[in-house]
Write an enzyme that holds these catalytic residues in place. Structure first.
Site, PDB file in Angstrom:
ATOM      1  N   SER A  83       3.370  -1.956  10.525  1.00 52.14           N
ATOM      2  CA  SER A  83       4.802  -2.004  10.811  1.00 52.14           C
ATOM      3  C   SER A  83       5.427  -3.369  10.514  1.00 52.14           C
ATOM      4  O   SER A  83       6.340  -3.820  11.226  1.00 52.14           O
ATOM      5  CB  SER A  83       5.093  -1.576  12.261  1.00 52.14           C
ATOM      6  OG  SER A  83       4.684  -0.240  12.448  1.00 52.14           O
ATOM      7  N   HIS A  87      -9.439   1.135   4.738  1.00 53.31           N
ATOM      8  CA  HIS A  87      -8.197   1.371   5.461  1.00 53.31           C
ATOM      9  C   HIS A  87      -8.476   2.330   6.614  1.00 53.31           C
ATOM     10  O   HIS A  87      -9.300   3.232   6.485  1.00 53.31           O
ATOM     11  CB  HIS A  87      -7.131   1.950   4.516  1.00 53.31           C
ATOM     12  CG  HIS A  87      -5.784   1.979   5.153  1.00 53.31           C
ATOM     13  ND1 HIS A  87      -5.427   2.957   6.055  1.00 53.31           N
ATOM     14  CD2 HIS A  87      -4.725   1.141   5.063  1.00 53.31           C
ATOM     15  CE1 HIS A  87      -4.188   2.702   6.486  1.00 53.31           C
ATOM     16  NE2 HIS A  87      -3.747   1.606   5.897  1.00 53.31           N
ATOM     17  N   ASN A  95       0.865  -1.178   0.000  1.00 44.71           N
ATOM     18  CA  ASN A  95       0.000   0.000   0.000  1.00 44.71           C
ATOM     19  C   ASN A  95       0.904   1.230   0.000  1.00 44.71           C
ATOM     20  O   ASN A  95       1.471   1.585   1.025  1.00 44.71           O
ATOM     21  CB  ASN A  95      -0.884  -0.038   1.261  1.00 44.71           C
ATOM     22  CG  ASN A  95      -1.718   1.217   1.415  1.00 44.71           C
ATOM     23  OD1 ASN A  95      -1.817   2.036   0.497  1.00 44.71           O
ATOM     24  ND2 ASN A  95      -2.326   1.370   2.584  1.00 44.71           N
ATOM     25  N   GLY A 145       2.309   2.357  10.796  1.00 46.96           N
ATOM     26  CA  GLY A 145       3.250   3.461  10.653  1.00 46.96           C
ATOM     27  C   GLY A 145       3.942   3.873  11.945  1.00 46.96           C
ATOM     28  O   GLY A 145       4.587   4.912  12.004  1.00 46.96           O
ATOM     29  N   GLU A 148      -5.480  -4.845  10.496  1.00 51.24           N
ATOM     30  CA  GLU A 148      -4.451  -3.838  10.719  1.00 51.24           C
ATOM     31  C   GLU A 148      -4.740  -3.057  12.002  1.00 51.24           C
ATOM     32  O   GLU A 148      -5.536  -2.094  11.986  1.00 51.24           O
ATOM     33  CB  GLU A 148      -4.418  -2.843   9.550  1.00 51.24           C
ATOM     34  CG  GLU A 148      -4.113  -3.473   8.214  1.00 51.24           C
ATOM     35  CD  GLU A 148      -3.519  -2.444   7.253  1.00 51.24           C
ATOM     36  OE1 GLU A 148      -2.393  -2.655   6.786  1.00 51.24           O
ATOM     37  OE2 GLU A 148      -4.185  -1.423   6.993  1.00 51.24           O
ATOM     38  N   LYS A 196       0.144   4.266  -0.329  1.00 51.04           N
ATOM     39  CA  LYS A 196      -0.499   5.482   0.208  1.00 51.04           C
ATOM     40  C   LYS A 196      -0.227   6.671  -0.716  1.00 51.04           C
ATOM     41  O   LYS A 196      -0.129   6.495  -1.926  1.00 51.04           O
ATOM     42  CB  LYS A 196      -0.045   5.722   1.649  1.00 51.04           C
ATOM     43  CG  LYS A 196      -0.200   4.467   2.516  1.00 51.04           C
ATOM     44  CD  LYS A 196      -0.040   4.696   3.978  1.00 51.04           C
ATOM     45  CE  LYS A 196      -0.225   3.373   4.711  1.00 51.04           C
ATOM     46  NZ  LYS A 196      -0.169   3.488   6.163  1.00 51.04           N
ATOM     47  N   GLU A 198      -6.993   4.809   7.690  1.00 52.54           N
ATOM     48  CA  GLU A 198      -6.815   6.227   7.345  1.00 52.54           C
ATOM     49  C   GLU A 198      -8.058   6.762   6.627  1.00 52.54           C
ATOM     50  O   GLU A 198      -8.448   7.914   6.810  1.00 52.54           O
ATOM     51  CB  GLU A 198      -5.548   6.396   6.497  1.00 52.54           C
ATOM     52  CG  GLU A 198      -4.300   6.209   7.351  1.00 52.54           C
ATOM     53  CD  GLU A 198      -3.096   5.641   6.614  1.00 52.54           C
ATOM     54  OE1 GLU A 198      -3.052   5.707   5.377  1.00 52.54           O
ATOM     55  OE2 GLU A 198      -2.201   5.112   7.312  1.00 52.54           O
TER      56      GLU A 198
HETATM   57  P1  PGA Z   1       2.775   0.334   7.676  1.00 53.94           P
HETATM   58  O1  PGA Z   1       1.313   0.546   7.066  1.00 53.94           O
HETATM   59  O2  PGA Z   1       3.315  -0.945   7.112  1.00 53.94           O
HETATM   60  O3  PGA Z   1       3.561   1.536   7.239  1.00 53.94           O
HETATM   61  O4  PGA Z   1       2.605   0.279   9.165  1.00 53.94           O
HETATM   62  C1  PGA Z   1       0.467  -0.529   6.828  1.00 53.94           C
HETATM   63  C2  PGA Z   1      -0.805  -0.042   6.202  1.00 53.94           C
HETATM   64  O5  PGA Z   1      -1.264   1.059   6.556  1.00 53.94           O
HETATM   65  O6  PGA Z   1      -1.388  -0.713   5.334  1.00 53.94           O
END
Ligand code: PGA
Length: 253
Positions: free
Chosen positions: A216, A98, A9, A176, A170, A11, A100
């Site tokens: 992460s 997601h 992903n 993140g 997640e 983003k 976000e």
């Molecule tokens: P990350 O994000 O691996 O940077 O923690 C995962 C995601 O948001 O899909």
């Protein structure tokens, strides 16, 4: 046998030139180094899709996905992108829900149910994200919370539709942050989710649905995380922006 899947992903990162260069590095490495039994999905920003799609087309192991879509067919929705448009550039998957998007764009379980419907109707596959905040984790109600996300956005589907769903667990506190869920925490939630699916569709069916972990995930922890019997791969954010890290994660299986 459940599919093993690793999805990147991206983003809102990389301009088009950088995106093409990252995708071609990944596609070459995946073709040379990755076993046939892992499905790799790249989910770049919308404007990269067509170019990245062209790079992927020759590959056979790597697939194209979007990070979102609109829940309507077409029309006066300025700035939005339809599933038909995604399909026309070769997308086969769409990330939905997601955290976000849930947080910054206020996407509810109800709106996500509509997005799931239109994605399936057009013949694409949703990568449906779910996960709890730190607050809910600490209260201990995380299994109920995440199960409710699944129930409210996905349990109106029949088996024929649901077999095209990929689930991505997640935990928001791990996205993140550099703090991943432990392999025990991931396995516990994945097993609970599978149980939840079994309560609706039967355990044989639930056993066929891939459940990915995200948050992460990196080359140093992927092997341990993917070792959980109910963990079928990962949805990778930050580490999917570096070709070698992403491919190392894929090779952790
Ligand atoms: P990350 O994000 O691996 O940077 O923690 C995962 C995601 O948001 O899909």
């Amino acid at each position: 046998m459940r599919k093993k899947i690793v999805a990147g992903n991206w983003k809102m990162n990389k301009n088009l030139r950088e995106g093409i260069s990252l995708a071609s590095e990944i596609v070459n490495m995946v073709d040379d180094e990755v076993m046939d039994d892992v499905t790799v999905i790249l989910n770049p920003p919308y404007i990269h899709l067509e170019s990245v799609g062209k790079l992927i087309r020759g590959s056979g192991k790597t697939y194209l996905g979007a990070q979102n879509c609109n829940e309507n067919d077409s029309g006066a929705f300025t700035g939005e992108v339809s599933v038909e448009m995604l399909k026309s550039v070769g997308c086969e998957y769409v990330i939905l829900g997601h955290s976000e998007r849930r947080e910054f764009f206020k996407e509810s379980n109800e709106i996500l149910a509509r997005k799931v419907d239109i994605v399936l109707e057009k013949g694409l596959k949703p990568i449906f994200c779910c996960g709890e905040s730190l607050d809910i984790r600490e209260k201990g109600t995380y299994v109920a919370y995440v199960s409710k996300q699944i129930t409210e956005s996905l349990f109106h589907l029949d088996k024929e539709q649901f077999k095209n769903i990929v689930i991505a667990y997640e935990p928001i506190w791990a996205i993140g942050t550099g703090v991943n869920a432990s392999s025990e925490q991931a396995q516990e939630m994945h097993a609970s989710l599978r149980q939840h699916l079994a309560s609706k569709f039967g355990s044989e069916f639930a056993d066929e649905i891939s459940i990915l972990y995200g948050g992460s995930c990196k080359p140093s922890n992927a092997k341990e995380l993917f070792a959980g019997p109910d963990v079928d791969g990962g949805l990778i954010g930050g580490a999917s922006l570096k070709a070698k890290d992403f491919v190392d994660i894929i090779k952790s299986f």
